[in-house]
Motif scaffolding. Structure first.
Motif, short mmCIF file in Angstrom:
data_model
loop_
_atom_site.label_atom_id
_atom_site.label_comp_id
_atom_site.label_asym_id
_atom_site.label_seq_id
_atom_site.Cartn_x
_atom_site.Cartn_y
_atom_site.Cartn_z
N THR A 126 0.79 -1.14 0.10
CA THR A 126 0.00 0.06 0.04
C THR A 126 0.81 1.18 -0.05
OG1 THR A 126 -1.79 -0.98 1.41
CG2 THR A 126 -1.82 1.27 1.24
N ARG A 127 1.79 1.08 0.67
CA ARG A 127 2.98 2.34 0.64
C ARG A 127 3.67 2.54 -0.82
NH1 ARG A 127 4.47 0.36 5.83
NH2 ARG A 127 4.14 1.77 7.51
N ARG A 128 4.00 1.45 -1.31
CA ARG A 128 4.28 1.60 -2.75
C ARG A 128 3.23 2.18 -3.74
NH1 ARG A 128 6.41 -3.33 -1.49
NH2 ARG A 128 4.96 -4.36 -2.77
N PHE A 129 1.79 2.01 -3.38
CA PHE A 129 0.73 2.57 -4.08
C PHE A 129 0.79 3.99 -3.88
CE2 PHE A 129 -3.56 3.84 -4.41
CZ PHE A 129 -3.92 3.49 -5.69
N LEU A 130 0.80 4.57 -2.62
CA LEU A 130 0.52 5.84 -2.06
C LEU A 130 1.63 6.53 -3.05
CD1 LEU A 130 0.04 5.71 1.51
CD2 LEU A 130 -1.74 5.95 -0.11
N ARG A 131 2.85 6.16 -2.95
CA ARG A 131 4.06 6.96 -3.43
C ARG A 131 4.01 6.78 -5.16
NH1 ARG A 131 8.17 3.59 0.51
NH2 ARG A 131 7.34 4.93 2.43
N GLY A 132 3.27 5.93 -5.69
CA GLY A 132 3.31 5.73 -7.03
C GLY A 132 2.43 6.74 -8.07
N GLY A 133 1.73 7.67 -7.33
CA GLY A 133 0.86 8.48 -8.06
C GLY A 133 -0.29 7.86 -9.12
N HIS A 134 -0.80 6.80 -8.44
CA HIS A 134 -1.58 6.13 -9.23
C HIS A 134 -3.21 6.92 -9.11
CE1 HIS A 134 1.17 3.18 -9.77
NE2 HIS A 134 1.46 3.00 -8.48
N ALA A 135 -3.51 7.77 -8.52
CA ALA A 135 -4.84 8.14 -8.36
C ALA A 135 -4.68 9.80 -8.21
CB ALA A 135 -5.77 7.71 -7.26
N ASP A 136 -5.82 10.38 -8.67
CA ASP A 136 -5.80 11.84 -8.42
C ASP A 136 -6.20 12.30 -6.92
OD1 ASP A 136 -5.15 12.07 -10.87
OD2 ASP A 136 -7.13 12.11 -11.43
N GLY A 137 -6.93 11.24 -6.41
CA GLY A 137 -7.12 11.59 -4.64
C GLY A 137 -7.59 10.18 -4.04
N LEU A 138 -7.71 10.32 -2.80
CA LEU A 138 -7.92 9.00 -1.90
C LEU A 138 -9.15 9.24 -0.98
CD1 LEU A 138 -4.06 8.50 -1.04
CD2 LEU A 138 -5.29 7.57 -3.09
N LEU A 139 -9.74 8.21 -0.88
CA LEU A 139 -10.97 8.16 0.06
C LEU A 139 -10.36 6.93 1.07
CD1 LEU A 139 -13.98 8.18 -2.33
CD2 LEU A 139 -13.57 9.86 -0.36
N VAL A 140 -10.72 7.18 2.39
CA VAL A 140 -10.10 6.12 3.39
C VAL A 140 -11.67 5.70 4.01
CG1 VAL A 140 -8.69 5.24 5.12
CG2 VAL A 140 -7.91 7.00 3.55
N VAL A 141 -11.91 4.41 4.20
CA VAL A 141 -13.13 4.02 4.97
C VAL A 141 -12.61 2.86 5.79
CG1 VAL A 141 -13.80 2.38 3.02
CG2 VAL A 141 -15.60 3.56 4.68
N SER A 142 -13.24 2.92 6.97
CA SER A 142 -13.24 1.66 8.13
C SER A 142 -11.88 1.50 8.47
CB SER A 142 -13.30 0.20 7.06
OG SER A 142 -13.60 -0.87 8.14
N HIS A 143 -11.29 2.79 8.93
CA HIS A 143 -9.96 3.05 9.33
C HIS A 143 -10.03 2.57 10.99
CE1 HIS A 143 -12.38 6.35 8.75
NE2 HIS A 143 -11.85 7.02 9.64
N HIS A 144 -8.65 2.16 11.32
CA HIS A 144 -8.53 2.09 12.77
C HIS A 144 -7.23 2.66 13.50
CE1 HIS A 144 -10.60 -2.22 12.57
NE2 HIS A 144 -10.45 -1.79 11.22
N GLU A 145 -6.99 2.78 14.66
CA GLU A 145 -5.92 3.47 15.19
C GLU A 145 -4.74 2.72 14.89
OE1 GLU A 145 -5.74 6.12 17.08
OE2 GLU A 145 -7.83 6.48 17.13
#
Length: 345
Positions: A126-145
């Motif tokens: 997932t970190r590689r995905f975040l750094r890879g520039g694959h999306a113009d924006g991110l939605l996060v759902v069902s997140h945990h501490e």
């Protein structure tokens, strides 16, 4: 438009320099506004530009040129980040509603939806995905501490919106249901039905929604001079509802009502109560949370707090599109809960 000038690149202190979020907090503006000022967007009001520039100078913020270049390109995609194992995502009706809502929110745009499941074993990917520039924006759902929420905000060079209140300490745009009021509604309804020994199966306490539902429930009981007859903790699944109800029955704790923090847990509770010959609602009233489709089935007819997952996700997608386009928008949207009263209470 005045660009950010007079900045010298400095090595980050203790390995971490100030971030966009730090600048936004000090300047009193959104993360998206800071990003637009850094990019030299001419549509930002001059008073906000001045605030951002002052915060940048005070913090010594150095724009990440790679991130800025990345953010200036359009991929045509929006990513829905779900920090859950696929076994839960594809069995919980809430996620079906959320995906449907995001799709509806993107319908009038040219954006495609990417689904990114991120269980603890997938964090590196997932970190590689975040750094890879694959999306113009991110939605996060069902997140945990303790999940990747911090990394999503700090490593992604694009706008981020949470569906549900972000974990404690994170400042980000979000849409949510008033889960505290939802917990109060459940407790209030049971008290009004004459129940006084009310048990609760809570959700995971590393999730803001579950914490808020428990808090609201306990506050409403306290206001009525009551305390929970029993508290236990499940994981929002049917199996955990059945397991915790079994433990409650085995404890021989007197109770005349049960509030489960999700409909799936309530369905598990109903199954166990029926198996033990406990009559609902004559002996024990049962109330859930979510209003999944099966809750309204005539054979179940579960009283529940309505959690409009599809609507929340649609609003989240709309908010994200506004941020991507650089439009000023609300930083949080909180909907009021409603109660669907059926035959289990």
């Amino acid at each position: 438009m005045e660009m950010l000038d007079g900045l010298e690149e400095e090595a980050p202190v203790n390995g971490r320099g100030p971030t966009l979020e730090d600048v936004a907090l000090l300047a009193g503006v959104s993360r998206a506004t800071v990003s637009r000022v850094v990019r030299g967007d001419v549509q930002v009001r001059r008073d906000k530009v001045a605030k951002v520039q002052e915060a940048v100078r005070e913090l010594g913020y150095v724009p990440n040129n790679a991130a800025r270049s990345l953010a200036s390109r359009q991929t045509g995609a929006i990513a829905l980040i779900v920090p859950e194992h696929e076994s839960r995502v594809f069995t919980d009706p809430f996620f079906v509603s959320a995906i449907s809502g995001v799709t509806a929110g993107l319908e009038e745009s040219d954006k495609q939806l990417l689904l990114v499941l991120s269980s603890p074993q997938d964090h590196a990917r997932t970190r590689r995905f975040l750094r890879g520039g694959h999306a113009d924006g991110l939605l996060v759902v069902s997140h945990h501490e303790g999940d990747l929420s911090v990394e999503v905000l700090t490593e992604a060079a694009v706008p981020v919106v949470f569906i549900g209140r972000p974990p404690e300490g994170l400042r980000a745009p979000y849409v949510d249901l008033d889960n505290i009021e939802g917990g109060r509604l459940a407790a209030r309804h049971l008290i009004e039905r004459g129940r006084r020994r009310i048990a609760m199966i809570c959700g995971p306490q590393d999730m803001p929604a579950a914490v808020d539902r428990r808090m609201g429930f306990e506050k409403e009981l306290a206001d009525a001079g009551l305390a929970p007859a029993w508290l236990s903790f499940g994981d929002f699944t049917l199996a955990s509802g059945e397991r915790e109800t079994a433990a409650l029955l085995e404890s021989e704790t007197p109770f005349d009502a049960l509030f489960a923090s999700s409909d799936l847990m309530a369905l598990g509770a109903l199954k166990k109560l029926e198996g033990q010959g406990v009559r609902v609602p004559e002996d024990v009233a049962v109330i859930g949370f979510d209003d999944i489709a099966s809750a309204a089935d005539d054979t179940i007819s579960l009283t529940t707090v309505v959690n409009p997952g599809r609507r929340l996700a649609e609003l989240g997608a709309t908010l994200l599109l506004d941020l991507i386009a650089g439009r000023e928008t609300d930083q949080s949207v909180v909907l009021s809960p409603e109660l669907a009263v059926r035959s289990t209470t």
